[in-house]
Design an enzyme around this catalytic site. Structure first.
Site, mmCIF file in Angstrom:
data_model
loop_
_atom_site.group_PDB
_atom_site.id
_atom_site.type_symbol
_atom_site.label_atom_id
_atom_site.label_comp_id
_atom_site.label_asym_id
_atom_site.label_seq_id
_atom_site.Cartn_x
_atom_site.Cartn_y
_atom_site.Cartn_z
ATOM 1 N N GLY A 46 0.828 -1.210 0.000
ATOM 2 C CA GLY A 46 0.000 0.000 0.000
ATOM 3 C C GLY A 46 0.856 1.252 0.000
ATOM 4 O O GLY A 46 2.047 1.220 0.323
ATOM 5 N N THR A 91 -11.974 -13.691 -4.590
ATOM 6 C CA THR A 91 -11.411 -13.649 -5.939
ATOM 7 C C THR A 91 -11.965 -14.766 -6.816
ATOM 8 O O THR A 91 -12.328 -15.843 -6.311
ATOM 9 C CB THR A 91 -9.875 -13.799 -5.845
ATOM 10 O OG1 THR A 91 -9.358 -14.106 -7.144
ATOM 11 C CG2 THR A 91 -9.450 -14.922 -4.920
ATOM 12 N N TYR A 146 -2.743 -19.154 -3.467
ATOM 13 C CA TYR A 146 -3.480 -17.893 -3.324
ATOM 14 C C TYR A 146 -4.991 -18.162 -3.342
ATOM 15 O O TYR A 146 -5.722 -17.794 -2.411
ATOM 16 C CB TYR A 146 -3.092 -16.918 -4.447
ATOM 17 C CG TYR A 146 -4.034 -15.739 -4.567
ATOM 18 C CD1 TYR A 146 -4.115 -14.785 -3.558
ATOM 19 C CD2 TYR A 146 -4.848 -15.582 -5.696
ATOM 20 C CE1 TYR A 146 -5.006 -13.710 -3.666
ATOM 21 C CE2 TYR A 146 -5.721 -14.511 -5.808
ATOM 22 C CZ TYR A 146 -5.803 -13.576 -4.790
ATOM 23 O OH TYR A 146 -6.677 -12.520 -4.899
ATOM 24 N N LYS A 186 -7.785 -18.022 -0.141
ATOM 25 C CA LYS A 186 -8.974 -17.162 -0.164
ATOM 26 C C LYS A 186 -10.246 -18.001 0.031
ATOM 27 O O LYS A 186 -11.173 -17.584 0.723
ATOM 28 C CB LYS A 186 -9.048 -16.410 -1.488
ATOM 29 C CG LYS A 186 -8.049 -15.276 -1.597
ATOM 30 C CD LYS A 186 -8.507 -14.093 -0.766
ATOM 31 C CE LYS A 186 -7.616 -12.894 -0.947
ATOM 32 N NZ LYS A 186 -8.118 -11.702 -0.257
ATOM 33 N N ASN A 237 -11.105 -9.765 -12.979
ATOM 34 C CA ASN A 237 -9.853 -9.026 -13.239
ATOM 35 C C ASN A 237 -10.085 -7.531 -13.120
ATOM 36 O O ASN A 237 -10.833 -6.964 -13.909
ATOM 37 C CB ASN A 237 -9.337 -9.367 -14.637
ATOM 38 C CG ASN A 237 -8.866 -10.795 -14.715
ATOM 39 O OD1 ASN A 237 -9.610 -11.710 -14.371
ATOM 40 N ND2 ASN A 237 -7.639 -10.989 -15.131
ATOM 41 N N LEU A 254 -2.279 -8.004 -15.849
ATOM 42 C CA LEU A 254 -1.997 -7.741 -17.265
ATOM 43 C C LEU A 254 -1.795 -6.246 -17.563
ATOM 44 O O LEU A 254 -0.815 -5.859 -18.204
ATOM 45 C CB LEU A 254 -3.130 -8.314 -18.132
ATOM 46 C CG LEU A 254 -3.031 -8.030 -19.634
ATOM 47 C CD1 LEU A 254 -1.760 -8.644 -20.227
ATOM 48 C CD2 LEU A 254 -4.260 -8.552 -20.378
ATOM 49 N N ARG A 281 -11.005 -12.927 -20.378
ATOM 50 C CA ARG A 281 -11.241 -12.710 -18.948
ATOM 51 C C ARG A 281 -12.323 -11.654 -18.781
ATOM 52 O O ARG A 281 -12.636 -10.915 -19.709
ATOM 53 C CB ARG A 281 -9.954 -12.197 -18.258
ATOM 54 C CG ARG A 281 -8.793 -13.178 -18.299
ATOM 55 C CD ARG A 281 -9.039 -14.342 -17.347
ATOM 56 N NE ARG A 281 -7.966 -15.322 -17.396
ATOM 57 C CZ ARG A 281 -7.903 -16.356 -18.245
ATOM 58 N NH1 ARG A 281 -8.856 -16.545 -19.148
ATOM 59 N NH2 ARG A 281 -6.900 -17.203 -18.196
ATOM 60 N N ASP A 285 -3.459 -21.554 -17.619
ATOM 61 C CA ASP A 285 -4.336 -20.445 -18.022
ATOM 62 C C ASP A 285 -5.571 -20.994 -18.735
ATOM 63 O O ASP A 285 -5.472 -21.492 -19.855
ATOM 64 C CB ASP A 285 -3.613 -19.507 -19.014
ATOM 65 C CG ASP A 285 -2.728 -18.503 -18.310
ATOM 66 O OD1 ASP A 285 -2.879 -18.346 -17.086
ATOM 67 O OD2 ASP A 285 -1.894 -17.877 -18.994
HETATM 68 N N1 LIG Z 1 -6.501 -6.612 -8.123
HETATM 69 C C1 LIG Z 1 -7.184 -7.660 -8.541
HETATM 70 O O1 LIG Z 1 -7.298 -7.903 -9.766
HETATM 71 C C2 LIG Z 1 -7.886 -8.574 -7.556
HETATM 72 C C3 LIG Z 1 -8.703 -9.596 -8.075
HETATM 73 C C4 LIG Z 1 -9.362 -10.426 -7.183
HETATM 74 C C5 LIG Z 1 -9.231 -10.246 -5.821
HETATM 75 N N2 LIG Z 1 -8.405 -9.255 -5.339
HETATM 76 C C6 LIG Z 1 -8.306 -9.114 -3.876
HETATM 77 O O2 LIG Z 1 -8.588 -7.772 -3.537
HETATM 78 C C7 LIG Z 1 -7.856 -7.391 -2.391
HETATM 79 C C8 LIG Z 1 -7.138 -6.089 -2.660
HETATM 80 O O3 LIG Z 1 -6.284 -6.270 -3.768
HETATM 81 P P1 LIG Z 1 -5.481 -5.074 -4.420
HETATM 82 O O4 LIG Z 1 -5.428 -5.329 -5.879
HETATM 83 O O5 LIG Z 1 -6.000 -3.788 -3.913
HETATM 84 O O6 LIG Z 1 -4.031 -5.357 -3.823
HETATM 85 P P2 LIG Z 1 -3.003 -4.359 -3.110
HETATM 86 O O7 LIG Z 1 -1.751 -5.139 -2.900
HETATM 87 O O8 LIG Z 1 -2.941 -3.087 -3.824
HETATM 88 O O9 LIG Z 1 -3.728 -4.120 -1.722
HETATM 89 C C9 LIG Z 1 -3.605 -4.995 -0.629
HETATM 90 C C10 LIG Z 1 -3.243 -4.142 0.562
HETATM 91 O O10 LIG Z 1 -3.095 -4.997 1.700
HETATM 92 C C11 LIG Z 1 -1.955 -4.582 2.422
HETATM 93 N N3 LIG Z 1 -1.459 -5.751 3.154
HETATM 94 C C12 LIG Z 1 -0.917 -6.876 2.611
HETATM 95 N N4 LIG Z 1 -0.582 -7.728 3.602
HETATM 96 C C13 LIG Z 1 -0.912 -7.118 4.774
HETATM 97 C C14 LIG Z 1 -0.815 -7.491 6.135
HETATM 98 N N5 LIG Z 1 -0.307 -8.672 6.498
HETATM 99 N N6 LIG Z 1 -1.264 -6.628 7.091
HETATM 100 C C15 LIG Z 1 -1.792 -5.425 6.734
HETATM 101 N N7 LIG Z 1 -1.893 -5.009 5.454
HETATM 102 C C16 LIG Z 1 -1.466 -5.862 4.485
HETATM 103 C C17 LIG Z 1 -0.979 -4.093 1.378
HETATM 104 O O11 LIG Z 1 -0.005 -3.199 1.912
HETATM 105 C C18 LIG Z 1 -1.905 -3.418 0.374
HETATM 106 O O12 LIG Z 1 -2.078 -2.051 0.650
HETATM 107 C C19 LIG Z 1 -6.936 -8.562 -2.060
HETATM 108 O O13 LIG Z 1 -7.539 -9.272 -1.007
HETATM 109 C C20 LIG Z 1 -6.922 -9.376 -3.333
HETATM 110 O O14 LIG Z 1 -6.731 -10.727 -3.051
HETATM 111 C C21 LIG Z 1 -7.738 -8.407 -6.169
#
Ligand SMILES: NC(=O)c1ccc[n+]([C@@H]2O[C@H](COP(=O)([O-])OP(=O)(O)OC[C@H]3O[C@@H](n4cnc5c(N)ncnc54)[C@H](O)[C@@H]3O)[C@@H](O)[C@H]2O)c1
Length: 322
Positions: free
Chosen positions: A39, A127, A152, A156, A181, A198, A228, A291
């Site tokens: 973050g 996810t 992963y 979840k 996605n 991607l 996707r 994939d």
């Molecule tokens: N981006 C995608 O395409 C996508 C798709 C499906 C699901 N997700 C899910 O959405 C959520 C957010 O994803 P994102 O794309 O914003 O990712 P991101 O990495 O930008 O955000 C995740 C945040 O969690 C924080 N974090 C990680 N481990 C931590 C911990 N142990 N303690 C405290 N903070 C922690 C990170 O610093 C980060 O800010 C995740 O749970 C991810 O699995 C994302």
């Protein structure tokens, strides 16, 4: 009336900061809990300026149960949006234990603490990876088979099980949202900084003056590349708000997608065009293992349950990135 306060774990992340933006715009207060492992504090700074208010940022790990407990006691949130997680599919193959520790065990412990603090609202970031690699080309429904092919996705899915137990307690409300996605941005300050998705991969290639790569052009799809469901992060944020504001009992898990497929070739062409480089031609390589050809959401459940459907087209999402 005092605004509702929501605690957003991972709120300094890509999706979490968009959820914060949407909740603040609707008049809610937010408290951000993020280790800043991925973050960015600059995203919170941007939101502080935009809404002209102090947004608390607790820099701590979700595994730090003392700090998590103290945060609940200090801010007494009405609900939690839990986005904090490790999310790199490839890395999860190398570090499965760490992925289970953060995504599953820490979530389990958090839910126990939340339940003991009389907090009844919980929205979990899940996810499409819980479904694995289906061998059919039908839009995926929530009750389809779950066969995650990565630690992963498995971590979840296991966490969803704990969320379900929490939601089964009397008076509790919430859901697991299964994002497909995620693309786009509400502001350049909130851009996705991950290296596995991607769109950021294509943008980084273009920045380095290199051609983006397509893995596999012989899939049984109209242009031969994988399809996707690309859903805009602003739509994801709207889905969270609709779930948070719903007074009805919610399904335990809901897909968040568009219900439309975009191909890898199409996404690359749109990103190149939006970047002002329509002449770039993608390099074509062999398929990668694991994939599936087609992975799209059936979005009827979320529409029925909370009236949510996506607003942004893939063109609008890619244009938002520049
Ligand atoms: N981006 C995608 O395409 C996508 C798709 C499906 C699901 N997700 C899910 O959405 C959520 C957010 O994803 P994102 O794309 O914003 O990712 P991101 O990495 O930008 O955000 C995740 C945040 O969690 C924080 N974090 C990680 N481990 C931590 C911990 N142990 N303690 C405290 N903070 C922690 C990170 O610093 C980060 O800010 C995740 O749970 C991810 O699995 C994302």
């Amino acid at each position: 009336m005092t605004p509702q306060t929501w605690l957003l774990t991972g709120g300094a992340g890509y999706i979490g900061s968009h959820v914060a933006d949407e909740f603040l715009a609707s008049g809610k207060d937010v408290v951000i809990y993020d280790s800043l492992y991925q973050g960015l504090e600059s995203r919170i700074e941007y939101l502080r300026k935009k809404y002209k208010k102090e947004i608390p940022l607790i820099v701590a790990d979700i595994r730090d149960t003392d700090t998590f407990t103290k945060t609940l006691e200090q801010y007494k949130p009405y609900g939690i949006v839990h986005t904090a997680a490790l999310k790199a599919v490839g890395e999860s193959m190398e570090k499965p234990d760490e992925y289970f520790e953060v995504n599953f065990h820490a979530t389990t412990k958090m839910l126990e603490i939340i339940a003991s603090h009389n907090i009844h609202n919980f929205i979990f970031s899940s996810t499409a990876a819980v479904y694995g690699a289906p061998d059919h080309s039908n839009p995926i429904k929530e009750d389809d088979e779950k066969n995650p092919i990565s630690p992963y996705g498995a971590s979840k899915l296991a966490a969803e099980g704990e969320v379900n137990k929490f939601l089964a307690l009397p008076g509790n409300h919430g859901t697991s949202l299964r994002f497909f996605n995620v693309v786009g941005t509400a502001a350049l300050e909130l851009l996705d900084n991950s290296v596995e998705n991607l769109v950021p991969i294509v943008i980084n290639k273009l920045k380095d003056g290199q051609a983006p790569v397509i893995y596999g052009t012989d899939y049984p799809t109209p242009d031969g590349t994988c399809i996707r469901d690309y859903v805009d992060v602003r739509d994801i944020a709207r889905a969270h708000l609709a779930a948070a504001d719903s007074t009805e009992a919610l399904p335990l898990a809901m897909n968040v997608g568009t219900g439309r497929g975009g191909s890898v070739r199409e996404v690359i062409e749109l990103v190149c065009a939006a970047a002002g480089k329509p002449e770039v031609v993608a390099e074509e390589k062999d398929r990668r293992a694991g994939d599936p050809a087609f992975l799209c959401a059936d979005v009827s459940l979320i529409k029925h349950a909370i009236g949510f459907s996506s607003k942004y087209s893939l063109e609008a999402s890619t244009e938002s990135l520049f």
